[in-house]
Design a protein around this motif. Structure first.
Motif, PDB file in Angstrom:
ATOM      1  N   UNK A  30       0.714  -1.346  -0.025  1.00  0.00           N
ATOM      2  CA  UNK A  30      -0.209  -0.013  -0.117  1.00  0.00           C
ATOM      3  C   UNK A  30       0.788   1.190  -0.035  1.00  0.00           C
ATOM      4  N   UNK A  31       2.026   1.127   0.870  1.00  0.00           N
ATOM      5  CA  UNK A  31       2.945   2.373   0.707  1.00  0.00           C
ATOM      6  C   UNK A  31       3.511   2.816  -0.466  1.00  0.00           C
ATOM      7  N   UNK A  32       3.934   1.725  -1.394  1.00  0.00           N
ATOM      8  CA  UNK A  32       4.719   1.806  -2.431  1.00  0.00           C
ATOM      9  C   UNK A  32       3.584   2.256  -3.678  1.00  0.00           C
ATOM     10  N   UNK A  33       2.277   1.884  -3.554  1.00  0.00           N
ATOM     11  CA  UNK A  33       1.303   2.144  -4.300  1.00  0.00           C
ATOM     12  C   UNK A  33       0.820   3.531  -4.066  1.00  0.00           C
ATOM     13  N   UNK A  99       0.397  -0.056 -13.117  1.00  0.00           N
ATOM     14  CA  UNK A  99      -0.696  -0.226 -14.283  1.00  0.00           C
ATOM     15  C   UNK A  99      -1.706  -1.545 -13.457  1.00  0.00           C
ATOM     16  N   UNK A 100      -1.391  -2.153 -12.637  1.00  0.00           N
ATOM     17  CA  UNK A 100      -2.093  -3.202 -11.857  1.00  0.00           C
ATOM     18  C   UNK A 100      -2.741  -2.694 -10.638  1.00  0.00           C
ATOM     19  N   UNK A 156       1.283  -5.037 -20.067  1.00  0.00           N
ATOM     20  CA  UNK A 156       2.566  -4.575 -19.569  1.00  0.00           C
ATOM     21  C   UNK A 156       2.641  -4.775 -17.939  1.00  0.00           C
ATOM     22  N   UNK A 157       1.642  -4.284 -17.485  1.00  0.00           N
ATOM     23  CA  UNK A 157       1.763  -4.224 -15.915  1.00  0.00           C
ATOM     24  C   UNK A 157       1.617  -5.788 -15.582  1.00  0.00           C
ATOM     25  N   UNK A 158       0.837  -6.536 -16.030  1.00  0.00           N
ATOM     26  CA  UNK A 158       0.630  -8.128 -15.945  1.00  0.00           C
ATOM     27  C   UNK A 158       2.162  -8.810 -16.148  1.00  0.00           C
ATOM     28  N   UNK A 159       2.588  -8.451 -17.080  1.00  0.00           N
ATOM     29  CA  UNK A 159       3.928  -9.220 -17.564  1.00  0.00           C
ATOM     30  C   UNK A 159       4.946  -8.778 -16.598  1.00  0.00           C
ATOM     31  N   UNK A 160       5.065  -7.412 -16.518  1.00  0.00           N
ATOM     32  CA  UNK A 160       6.085  -7.028 -15.222  1.00  0.00           C
ATOM     33  C   UNK A 160       5.685  -7.864 -14.038  1.00  0.00           C
ATOM     34  N   UNK A 161       4.562  -8.078 -13.559  1.00  0.00           N
ATOM     35  CA  UNK A 161       4.306  -8.732 -12.164  1.00  0.00           C
ATOM     36  C   UNK A 161       4.763 -10.106 -12.333  1.00  0.00           C
ATOM     37  N   UNK A 162       4.410 -10.632 -13.449  1.00  0.00           N
ATOM     38  CA  UNK A 162       4.799 -12.271 -13.715  1.00  0.00           C
ATOM     39  C   UNK A 162       6.121 -12.366 -13.612  1.00  0.00           C
TER      40      UNK A 162
END
Length: 323
Positions: A30-33, A99-100, A156-162
């Motif tokens: 949450x802090x990072x977001x 993005x996620x 892009x956000x999903x790809x980075x999370x994976x």
């Protein structure tokens, strides 16, 4: 009596390290977001977190607050892969948060146990039980269903999370190995990780063009008290998260650390729907997240049962001497 006291101390340390990591990990998401909603230069933020960690441990050692040893080049060389994988994980995780939304980010990160199990099979740890396999597959299915109902889907956000899941798996396995084989404390691993990260991160923020614009924006934002509070929280919690994560992995195991991550995700997912915004609620999305959460809890229970039913390990003469 002495053995019983040692066992109680070890049990307390195991529980404390796991709980501390879970709380710190939940808060850090949450802090990072929150800070990335105001300051989008994620690599510069990571560099500041690592610099703060290295300086704190260095001055703590100089003033006698920690017994961590000085820099040893042989140790630094052996821990270089840990540092590279750790920073790659955090860098991709921070970038994905742009993005996620938080519930989907946590759902994707729950795939880490699957990756750890696969890595364990390749490293000769054996085949997982049926319950563990089914729970992991259910967790993965939940991610797919939730993604289909995510109207704010960001490829892009999903790809980075994976990608961050892959790097997280690698560094957890390496940290567990380093703690067991090299006898390093969590503070020492944390210092080496931060120290070795700085040249790599400095190169990245310059090559990607973040610097010097990121620094200019940081000074401009510093006039805002709310931003300063979030930034300081981010730096402090970055240190706390690193310490508790390495401590949990060394005291327990890489698998335990991922289980704690799964369990803390239950609370984070719920809070993610109401805090910071950015979540479009849809039946398919919620169903997928519920399945994902159930799979994560089932996985944790299956691993607990597996550990509980495991026969006690016979100590060797060397292990007994160490105790």
């Amino acid at each position: 009596m002495e053995n019983r006291s040692d066992q109680e101390t070890t049990s307390f340390l195991s529980l404390f390290s796991a709980l501390s990591y879970g709380i710190a990990s939940m808060a850090m998401v949450f802090i990072n977001k929150a800070i990335l909603m105001q300051y989008y230069h994620s690599m510069t933020l990571l560099t500041l977190q690592q610099l703060a960690t290295a300086l704190l441990i260095h001055f703590g050692r100089q003033m006698g607050y920690t017994k961590a040893k000085g820099v040893d080049m042989q140790t630094a060389k052996s821990l270089l892969p840990v540092s590279l994988f750790y920073n790659a994980n955090v860098a991709f995780a921070l970038a994905s948060l742009k993005g996620v939304n938080i519930p989907m980010y946590i759902a994707i990160k729950r795939l880490t146990p699957l990756a750890v199990l696969v890595a364990g099979c390749f490293s000769g740890k054996g085949k997982p039980t049926t319950q563990v396999t089914l729970s992991v597959l259910l967790t993965a299915a939940g991610v797919l269903i939730a993604a289909l109902g995510d109207f704010s889907f960001d490829l892009i956000g999903y790809s980075m999370a994976l990608t961050s899941v892959f790097f997280q798996t690698m560094y957890l396995v390496l940290v567990e190995k380093s703690g067991a084989e090299d006898g390093l404390s969590s503070v020492e691993i944390m210092f080496y990780n931060s120290f070795l990260s700085l040249p790599f991160l400095a190169f990245l923020i310059i090559s990607t063009g973040e610097f010097p614009n990121s620094l200019s924006l940081l000074f401009a934002k510093s006039s805002s008290l709310s931003f300063l509070v979030i930034l300081i929280l981010s730096l402090v919690m970055g240190i706390v998260l690193n310490y508790t994560m390495f401590l949990c992995t060394i005291v327990n195991s890489a698998l335990t650390t991922t289980i704690v991550g799964v369990l803390k995700g239950v609370g984070s997912t719920t809070l993610g729907f109401v805090l910071l915004g950015g979540v479009q609620v849809h039946g398919l999305n919620v169903t997928g997240l519920v399945i994902n959460t159930f799979g994560g809890v089932w996985y944790s229970y299956a691993k607990y049962q597996q550990k509980k039913n495991k026969p006690p390990k016979v100590m060797t003469d060397i292990e007994a001497h160490r105790r």
